[in-house]
Motif scaffolding. Sequence first.
Motif, PDB file in Angstrom:
ATOM      1  N   MET A  40      43.735  32.838 -98.679  1.00  9.83           N
ATOM      2  CA  MET A  40      45.136  33.170 -98.949  1.00  9.83           C
ATOM      3  C   MET A  40      45.712  33.982 -97.785  1.00  9.83           C
ATOM      4  N   LYS A  41      46.942  33.612 -97.360  1.00  6.64           N
ATOM      5  CA  LYS A  41      47.532  34.369 -96.246  1.00  6.64           C
ATOM      6  C   LYS A  41      48.189  35.649 -96.758  1.00  6.64           C
ATOM      7  N   GLY A  42      48.271  36.658 -95.889  1.00  2.00           N
ATOM      8  CA  GLY A  42      48.907  37.936 -96.272  1.00  2.00           C
ATOM      9  C   GLY A  42      47.883  38.899 -96.857  1.00  2.00           C
TER      10      GLY A  42
END
Length: 378
Positions: free
Chosen positions: A1-3
């Motif tokens: 997952m990005k962030g």
Amino acid sequence: MKGKPVIPPVYLTATYEFDTSDDLIDVALNHEGYIYSRWDNPTVVAVEKTLANLEGYDHALGFSSGMAAIANSVLANVRAGGRIVATREIYGGTFELLNEVLSGLHIETVFVNCWQTDQLLAEIEKGAAVLYLESPTNPMLRVVDIEPLAQAGHGQGSVVMLDATFASPVNQRPVEWGVDVVIHSATKYLGGHHDITAGFACCNQAQYEKIWHYRKILGGVMDPMTAFLTQRGLKTLDLRVQKQNENAMKVAEYLNQQPKVKVVNYPGLPAHPDYEIARRQMSGFGGMLSFELTADFDQTKRFMDALKTIKLATSLGGVTSLATQPITNTHIGLSPEDRAKAGVSESLVRLSVGIEAAELLIQDLEQALTAVAPEATP
Ligand SMILES: Cc1ncc(COP(=O)(O)O)c(C=O)c1O
């Protein structure tokens, strides 16, 4: 997952699971990793690292209060039959710890006024497991000349401890004078918002191992939520303390000109007995001051009751200004003789200056001073 979260998670866990018994045994024996939150917790370790960096030590240990930090640090370094040399001008709770609790465990403390350097050096010369100092002092704002005392203590093999709560890491650098254990009540400037009770002991590796062991056994460890709030408070420490330094100077100068004020204890005033030491030793004079009214106990109480912006409350170091009469709380546990020796009179008021506009604080003091009877003025 990005962030990724900007703020690390709070590890609200009491215990930690392992894939194998060997892994658990490894952590239990080598103290690398997590096994139980009375030993260590990642959120507490994170704030400990922040504080160690701020003070310039290898380690900081988080405690459930300033008193827990003091009690653990002292107990880890002195045995029955041992001797402590301490300055007399210390926080009331610390005085009770040394004078009552430790004397009951056959640990003797010799108290010397913090300005009597020759007498302090003579007592250090006789040998002491711990040299215990506080600067600036609570509530008289004396500033102790730390370096020569620390040097003398080291010459006799003493562990040198300094309660640096009043200065915060912003206004002084005890690591530069050879202090072995720097103590903070993080309830004050480090937390900064009157919403936590916490403490720290900052030190290098050998002291860390000793004090960590005592914390593990005595159990006064910092909890993860408090560690999170302290970490948040530390982000604005510098800003808050700079503003508190400025405000306190303005308030001290104002009080210094009032006929109903007998004396103002603030190390930033040139008339203060330790002004020269403070100038040399501190980069800011701090947000704490005390003053004596030309008044008796009841008139001083009337002054306290008349304050509006400044809250009548014990504790200090937070964003809201607080005033207290030391005789009614911080020093209530001391005998009248010990209170007198500490300079705590019935008309002494201690002020913790917050980050409000200085003009508002001065207006508040001005209107409260009118509650002090005119016949009390000289
Ligand atoms: C200078 C100083 N040291 C230590 C303490 C004790 O800290 P805590 O109340 O967090 O136990 C206090 C509390 O007022 C203090 O003023």
